[in-house]
Design an enzyme around this catalytic site. Structure first.
Site, PDB file in Angstrom:
ATOM      1  N   LYS A  84     -25.121 -48.121  15.752  1.00  0.00           N
ATOM      2  CA  LYS A  84     -25.436 -48.354  16.985  1.00  0.00           C
ATOM      3  C   LYS A  84     -26.413 -49.598  17.268  1.00  0.00           C
ATOM      4  CE  LYS A  84     -24.525 -44.260  19.598  1.00  0.00           C
ATOM      5  NZ  LYS A  84     -24.028 -43.255  18.403  1.00  0.00           N
ATOM      6  N   GLU A 106     -27.616 -45.595  29.486  1.00  0.00           N
ATOM      7  CA  GLU A 106     -27.488 -44.154  29.587  1.00  0.00           C
ATOM      8  C   GLU A 106     -27.582 -43.872  28.137  1.00  0.00           C
ATOM      9  OE1 GLU A 106     -24.940 -45.994  29.694  1.00  0.00           O
ATOM     10  OE2 GLU A 106     -23.814 -44.683  27.995  1.00  0.00           O
ATOM     11  N   SER A 373     -20.701 -44.099   9.571  1.00  0.00           N
ATOM     12  CA  SER A 373     -21.489 -44.686  10.407  1.00  0.00           C
ATOM     13  C   SER A 373     -22.931 -44.295  10.684  1.00  0.00           C
ATOM     14  CB  SER A 373     -20.774 -44.150  11.910  1.00  0.00           C
ATOM     15  OG  SER A 373     -20.672 -42.654  11.946  1.00  0.00           O
TER      16      SER A 373
HETATM   17  C1  PLP Z   1     -22.798 -42.265  18.538  1.00  0.00           C
HETATM   18  C2  PLP Z   1     -22.124 -42.227  16.927  1.00  0.00           C
HETATM   19  C3  PLP Z   1     -20.862 -42.116  16.815  1.00  0.00           C
HETATM   20  C4  PLP Z   1     -19.733 -42.311  17.911  1.00  0.00           C
HETATM   21  O1  PLP Z   1     -19.747 -43.444  18.549  1.00  0.00           O
HETATM   22  P1  PLP Z   1     -18.716 -44.404  18.519  1.00  0.00           P
HETATM   23  O2  PLP Z   1     -18.763 -45.228  19.537  1.00  0.00           O
HETATM   24  O3  PLP Z   1     -17.426 -43.842  18.441  1.00  0.00           O
HETATM   25  O4  PLP Z   1     -18.912 -45.150  17.108  1.00  0.00           O
HETATM   26  C5  PLP Z   1     -20.456 -41.864  15.257  1.00  0.00           C
HETATM   27  N1  PLP Z   1     -21.359 -41.737  14.545  1.00  0.00           N
HETATM   28  C6  PLP Z   1     -22.654 -41.886  14.664  1.00  0.00           C
HETATM   29  C7  PLP Z   1     -23.596 -41.957  13.475  1.00  0.00           C
HETATM   30  C8  PLP Z   1     -23.085 -42.257  15.966  1.00  0.00           C
HETATM   31  O5  PLP Z   1     -24.517 -42.104  16.191  1.00  0.00           O
END
Ligand code: PLP
Length: 393
Positions: A84, A106, A373
């Site tokens: 993020k 938000e 992610s």
């Molecule tokens: C917020 C988040 C997501 C989901 O958000 P996307 O916009 O779909 O990437 C996925 N993995 C993690 C670790 C997150 O914090």
């Protein structure tokens, strides 16, 4: 294709009062973001503060177990522990270049709020984060993190007091102070230009994968897999490879418990066309168009819609979308912990789980890249009662 549209999806379905700040942002996206000065400055922030490039790592043990190469794009190693921050650093820097001193956001579970507050602290911007009052209680820990980082956290008391109410409050706050305020959207959702802006800031993930894979393995990946909530980490890794038709692109949605009649977050697999947060996309709704509550074991995937570009890639057939259930994600979470010594976010565990569930249909020797992610430390409170309830204290 029309600006801001992906196949038939996207657009700007917003009240007229929102058009001036959206137009101003579109101009900034087209003029400031591509400039050499902006790109150089952002590149240094990502290198020195976020810690990019993130590693592309071949799992030695699971690759042996599976008979094909399992690679992880380690977004979990970024400062603040997820992808993020790539987006919030980009938007915070853009806020400064637009001459605005204040940024708002938000947040639902709090991850995007923390990433925005981090970028705001680093770039000396005033920051206010809107959060449903139910969420400020459920996620008290993240409220404190944002406050430590200097952000004002406003608990929203209207409606169901959750994410959608926080989004409405943030939009109202943007309309009220558009001269000095930028609204930092957290995923590839909402009205144009946000899906494109957020995707462009996240697309560094895929550019790095191309370079690293070429250097480390001498070619492109065969399959790229990413979890899809709003869709930003998936678009970030997909974008570079959309023209490379030899690369299979797989988005993994959260199927929830999988019990009949239960809510999920699989808006492409199970949803229908409708307008949510300013764009036409696929979403979970009742027959008369009421948004359904969503559910997932992972807070970051718990969203009833998805970014319009994913709806477009699904429509054109360039990317495929599947769902993975809570219990599969939880099992993949444990396997990655035990076999590779990496505690993944429950969101990312969905992508790993798709690979494990489909291992028999993946050709031996294939190169499979999973976008990891985020890291799983934030999920200890969720997994603890699920995995350790048979252990007597
Ligand atoms: C917020 C988040 C997501 C989901 O958000 P996307 O916009 O779909 O990437 C996925 N993995 C993690 C670790 C997150 O914090």
């Amino acid at each position: 294709m029309r600006k801001g549209y992906y196949e038939m999806y996207g657009g700007q379905f917003v009240p007229e009062l929102l058009m001036p700040p959206l137009l101003e942002l579109e101009q900034a996206m087209e003029l400031i973001v591509p400039s050499r000065q902006f790109q150089e400055e952002l590149g240094l922030l990502l290198r020195d503060y976020v810690g990019r490039p993130s590693a592309l790592y071949k799992c030695p043990n699971l690759s042996k177990d599976l008979g094909f190469e399992l690679w992880l794009k380690r977004e979990d190693l970024n400062h603040t522990g997820a992808h993020k921050v790539n987006n919030t650093m980009g938007q915070a820097l853009l806020t400064k270049r637009m001459g605005k001193p204040r940024i708002i956001a938000e947040t639902g579970a709090g991850q995007h709020g923390v990433a925005t507050a981090t970028a705001a602290a680093m770039l000396d911007l005033e920051c206010e984060v809107f959060m449903g009052a139910v969420d400020t209680e459920r996620q008290a820990h993240n409220v404190r993190r944002m406050q430590l980082l200097g952000a004002k956290v406003t608990a929203v008391q209207t409606g169901t007091k959750t994410l959608k109410d926080a989004t409405n409050a943030a939009l109202r706050a943007w309309i009220a102070r558009q001269q000095d305020t930028h609204y930092c959207v957290g995923s590839v959702v909402s009205a144009h230009p946000f899906p494109q802006l957020v995707r462009d800031f996240q697309s560094i993930i895929g550019r790095e994968v191309r370079k690293q894979m070429t250097e480390q393995a001498g070619g492109l990946p065969d399959i790229i897999v990413a979890c899809v909530g709003g869709g930003s980490n998936a678009m970030g890794i997909f974008h570079e490879f959309v023209p490379e038709t030899s690369v299979r692109l797989v988005g993994v949605e959260a199927g929830g418990t999988g019990e009949p009649g239960c809510y999920s977050s699989a808006s492409i697999c199970k949803g229908t066309n409708g307008v949510l947060h300013g764009s036409l996309t696929k979403l979970l709704q009742t027959e008369d168009g009421q948004i359904e509550p969503s559910h997932s074991i992972s807070a970051g995937l718990d969203y009833p819609g998805t970014g319009p570009e994913h709806a477009g890639l699904h429509e054109s057939g360039r990317a495929e979308y599947h769902q993975v259930y809570d219990h599969q994600a939880l099992e993949a979470f444990q396997i990655l912990c035990r076999r590779e010594g990496i505690i993944p976010a429950l969101e990312s565990s969905h992508a790993v789980a798709w690979v494990l569930a489909n291992k028999d249909s993946i050709a031996p020797g294939s190169r499979v890249v999973v976008n990891l992610s985020g890291r799983g430390d934030k999920d200890m409170g969720i997994v603890e009662p699920l995995l350790f309830n048979d252990v007597e204290a």
